[in-house]
Design a protein around this motif. Sequence first.
Motif, short mmCIF file in Angstrom:
data_model
loop_
_atom_site.label_atom_id
_atom_site.label_comp_id
_atom_site.label_asym_id
_atom_site.label_seq_id
_atom_site.Cartn_x
_atom_site.Cartn_y
_atom_site.Cartn_z
N ARG A 260 0.83 -1.21 0.00
CA ARG A 260 0.00 0.00 0.00
C ARG A 260 0.87 1.26 0.00
NH1 ARG A 260 -5.36 -0.24 0.86
NH2 ARG A 260 -6.24 -2.29 1.24
N LYS B 201 -7.32 -0.53 -9.74
CA LYS B 201 -7.01 0.35 -10.87
C LYS B 201 -6.91 -0.52 -12.14
CE LYS B 201 -3.27 2.53 -9.93
NZ LYS B 201 -2.14 3.39 -9.59
N GLU C 200 -5.62 5.25 -16.97
CA GLU C 200 -6.62 4.35 -16.37
C GLU C 200 -7.81 4.17 -17.29
OE1 GLU C 200 -5.86 2.47 -13.95
OE2 GLU C 200 -4.04 3.57 -13.44
N ASP D 137 -10.92 2.20 -1.03
CA ASP D 137 -9.56 2.02 -0.52
C ASP D 137 -8.94 0.79 -1.17
OD1 ASP D 137 -7.23 2.50 0.93
OD2 ASP D 137 -7.92 1.33 2.65
N VAL E 11 -11.80 3.77 -6.78
CA VAL E 11 -10.60 3.23 -6.14
C VAL E 11 -10.42 3.85 -4.75
CG1 VAL E 11 -8.07 3.17 -6.28
CG2 VAL E 11 -9.45 2.59 -8.28
N ASP E 12 -10.61 5.17 -4.66
CA ASP E 12 -10.44 5.85 -3.38
C ASP E 12 -11.55 5.49 -2.40
OD1 ASP E 12 -8.14 7.05 -4.33
OD2 ASP E 12 -9.08 9.01 -4.66
N ALA E 13 -12.80 5.45 -2.88
CA ALA E 13 -13.93 5.14 -2.00
C ALA E 13 -13.81 3.74 -1.40
CB ALA E 13 -15.25 5.27 -2.76
N PRO F 123 -6.50 0.27 -4.22
CA PRO F 123 -5.63 0.58 -5.35
C PRO F 123 -5.41 -0.62 -6.29
CG PRO F 123 -4.38 0.54 -3.29
CD PRO F 123 -5.83 0.44 -2.94
N ARG G 68 -10.93 6.88 -10.38
CA ARG G 68 -10.23 7.25 -9.15
C ARG G 68 -11.18 7.33 -7.96
NH1 ARG G 68 -5.46 11.55 -8.25
NH2 ARG G 68 -5.03 10.90 -6.13
N GLN G 69 -12.37 7.86 -8.17
CA GLN G 69 -13.35 7.94 -7.09
C GLN G 69 -13.69 6.55 -6.55
OE1 GLN G 69 -16.64 10.14 -8.75
NE2 GLN G 69 -15.86 12.09 -7.96
N PHE H 206 -1.54 8.96 -10.02
CA PHE H 206 -2.74 8.47 -10.69
C PHE H 206 -2.85 9.18 -12.03
CE2 PHE H 206 -7.12 7.99 -11.82
CZ PHE H 206 -7.46 6.74 -11.34
N SER I 106 0.73 3.98 -2.95
CA SER I 106 0.37 5.38 -2.68
C SER I 106 1.36 6.36 -3.30
CB SER I 106 0.25 5.62 -1.18
OG SER I 106 1.53 5.65 -0.58
#
Length: 138
Positions: free
Chosen positions: A53, A130, A66, A125, A121-123, A127, A118-119, A61, A57
């Motif tokens: 992770r 992707k 993507e 958590d 992947v972030d929501a 990665p 990205r939203q 991005f 990080s």
Amino acid sequence: ASRRRGVGAVLNRPPLASGSSVATWGASFGGMAIETAPQNSFAAVAESDAIWRQEASQERFDADAEASSLHSLLHGSSAAAVAAACAETSSSVRYDAARAAWPAAATADRQQLGGAIRQVVDALDAPHLKPSGIEKRL
């Protein structure tokens, strides 16, 4: 009279002693070789995940990349490999649904599509979700 259950009872062998391993028991059972899985403790898995992770990080991005990878996974050069992987895991119905929904997203601006990826992947958590990473792991 009590009945012993399990493999030891069927083979007239004593049950495993506490702390003994299947490999040790197998060796005592006529020298039969038994493969055992590598030992992974929760701590070792958590440490490995934390390192991964941290590295993930640090990656920038790239919304356009993507979006391109998502296209490749659904209708491009990677689609056949994804279809095969989905068939192996009984996920073809979901993959077919994603492919059917793709035309609506295919005409979207690449930066907007990448932003939506990205939203997600972030929501979540996540990665590892992707599209570029999925495509690399195929």
